[in-house]
Design a protein around this motif. Structure first.
Motif, short mmCIF file in Angstrom:
data_model
loop_
_atom_site.label_atom_id
_atom_site.label_comp_id
_atom_site.label_asym_id
_atom_site.label_seq_id
_atom_site.Cartn_x
_atom_site.Cartn_y
_atom_site.Cartn_z
N VAL A 108 -76.40 -61.03 -18.60
CA VAL A 108 -75.44 -59.92 -18.55
C VAL A 108 -76.22 -58.62 -18.50
O VAL A 108 -77.38 -58.55 -18.92
N ASP A 109 -75.57 -57.57 -18.00
CA ASP A 109 -76.26 -56.28 -17.87
C ASP A 109 -75.86 -55.33 -19.00
O ASP A 109 -75.58 -54.15 -18.78
N VAL A 110 -75.82 -55.88 -20.21
CA VAL A 110 -75.61 -55.06 -21.41
C VAL A 110 -76.69 -55.45 -22.42
O VAL A 110 -77.24 -56.55 -22.37
N ASN A 111 -76.95 -54.54 -23.33
CA ASN A 111 -78.00 -54.80 -24.32
C ASN A 111 -77.65 -55.98 -25.22
O ASN A 111 -76.49 -56.24 -25.53
N LEU A 112 -78.69 -56.66 -25.66
CA LEU A 112 -78.56 -57.75 -26.61
C LEU A 112 -78.07 -57.20 -27.95
O LEU A 112 -78.50 -56.13 -28.38
N GLU B 250 -83.96 -60.94 -16.66
CA GLU B 250 -82.95 -60.53 -17.63
C GLU B 250 -83.03 -59.02 -17.81
O GLU B 250 -84.07 -58.41 -17.61
N TYR B 251 -81.91 -58.44 -18.19
CA TYR B 251 -81.80 -56.99 -18.35
C TYR B 251 -82.67 -56.55 -19.54
O TYR B 251 -82.31 -56.73 -20.69
N SER B 252 -83.83 -55.97 -19.20
CA SER B 252 -84.86 -55.72 -20.22
C SER B 252 -85.36 -54.28 -20.22
O SER B 252 -86.37 -53.98 -20.86
#
Length: 416
Positions: free
Chosen positions: A176-180, A219-221
């Motif tokens: 997903v493109d939101v923060n963990l 992954e969105y990092s």
């Protein structure tokens, strides 16, 4: 002593996940170099990810020799995505069980894993009892990687009563493109809080892989290396932080130096070579100190650590695979200001410039990639109208000429 008191009085430790598979070409001096570099930023030891009863066992003899000379700690993280015989695992743990460099949790040997839940409870219970029959007591804190959903936390302990703690491997957003968030951490930390072992939290800077047959994903990092540490020191406060990783080059989350003697196959070098991550260790050093002491360390020298990819995400490349989640990363240069006092940060690339004021401590900022081809970032720290220090990145951002899909960032720094 209550469980809570026991947890409070056990010193906070930080380990880095070390891929023993990458030690084939290692001499003892390679281990010494890695351990010294890690120790210099406050890392207490390596969690040795071992995949087989093969050359890794021999190289780990050298690892222990190096570690003992440095008072550096080691524990095993058995990679259970490979096939293991329990007897081999028992012998491997026994090999160095009396070494002063074997990490002990409450006077027992800490043993962890990557995966392993498919082996079943009986396997793990008999693994522990086989070691006990040799006079070796262990604390088992595995990373059973299918346990990620917070709602499954309670069933972990009831399904595997032999475990003593838990290692949450998941340190990246899940496609997903939101923060963990810390939801998984807090749920599993609570689930094992009444047990004798540690809750181990993974902290990782990035996640990208592009190897045929082994996976193609990102992954969105973008700002993960900063906010995940913030979660560790402010919210979760685990017993142990495990940095993922020291040297997994193929997944782009290495914070160790790129050892040119390590054979990475034919594809990983296409996105690893030249993409140094050493400056991420400066960020780790700051947060490791914070984690261990409970308060943010005083910064005495202004510094900016910055990272960026060499290609915008929409660029078509002639080889490799467009990774899963390729749309998620932001096309930008990211910068973490680490300042002793308030200053102005300038980030510029091509026709784009961003300036922001940052106070003492750490502050994230970014500047978008420009439309122009072959541009290189400029980073400056200014105070009272004068430049304190400035630099350019060491890698251009190109809009054309890509020969292999690469979402691995270059990491650099500038300091006074």
């Amino acid at each position: 002593m209550s469980v809570l008191q026991a947890r409070v009085t056990h010193a906070k430790s930080v380990f880095a996940h070390f891929m023993a598979q990458n030690s084939y070409s290692y001499a003892e001096s390679d281990w010494t170099n890695d351990m010294t570099t890690a120790q210099n930023i406050g890392i207490d030891g390596f969690a040795l990810n071992i995949a087989a009863n093969d050359y890794e066992v021999d190289r780990i003899v050298d690892a222990y020799a190096a570690a003992e000379a440095l008072d550096f700690k080691l524990f095993y993280s058995f990679d259970m995505s490979y096939t293991w015989q329990q007897s081999d695992m028992v012998n491997i743990v026994a090999n160095h069980s009396s070494s002063p460099s074997t990490f002990l949790w409450k006077n027992t040997i800490l043993v962890s894993t990557y995966s392993g839940e498919s082996y079943g409870e009986d396997f793990w219970a008999s693994f522990k009892s086989a070691l006990q029959s040799k006079g070796i007591d262990i604390t088992l804190a595995p990373a059973f990687t299918t346990y990620r959903d917070p709602s499954s936390a309670d069933s972990l302990v009831s399904t595997f009563p032999s475990i003593d703690g838990f290692f949450n491997w998941w340190s990246w957003p899940a496609d997903v493109d939101v923060n963990l968030t810390t939801a998984t951490d807090l749920a599993y930390q609570a689930a094992v809080s009444s047990l004798s072992g540690p809750y181990i939290m993974s902290v990782s800077p990035w996640q990208f892989k592009n190897i045929d047959g082994a996976g193609d994903w990102v992954e969105y990092s973008d700002t993960l290396w900063n906010y995940r540490w913030q979660q560790a020191v402010n919210d979760v406060k685990p017993d142990i932080v495990e940095i993922v990783t020291w040297n997994d080059y193929g997944e782009s989350h290495y914070i160790g130096d790129i050892n040119p003697n390590v054979y990475l196959g034919t594809q990983a070098p296409l996105y690893v070579d030249g993409f140094t991550h050493a400056a991420w260790r400066d960020v780790a050093q700051y947060y490791i100190s914070w984690f261990k002491t409970g308060s943010a360390p005083t910064i005495t020298k202004d510094k900016v650590v910055f990272w960026y990819r060499a290609w915008p995400k929409a660029v078509e490349c002639s080889t490799g695979s467009l990774p899963r989640n390729a749309a998620y990363p932001e096309d930008a240069v990211f910068a973490l200001a680490m300042l002793k006092d308030t200053a102005t940060i300038t980030l510029a690339i091509g026709s784009n410039t961003v300036t922001f004021t940052a106070g003492a401590g750490v502050t994230m900022g970014s500047v978008p990639f420009p439309s122009e081809d072959s541009q290189i970032p400029y980073i400056a720290i200014s105070r009272d109208g004068a430049i304190v220090v400035d630099t350019h990145g060491s890698m251009y951002v190109n809009q054309s000429g890509c020969t292999y899909y690469n979402f691995n960032p270059f990491v650099g720094s500038v300091s006074e």
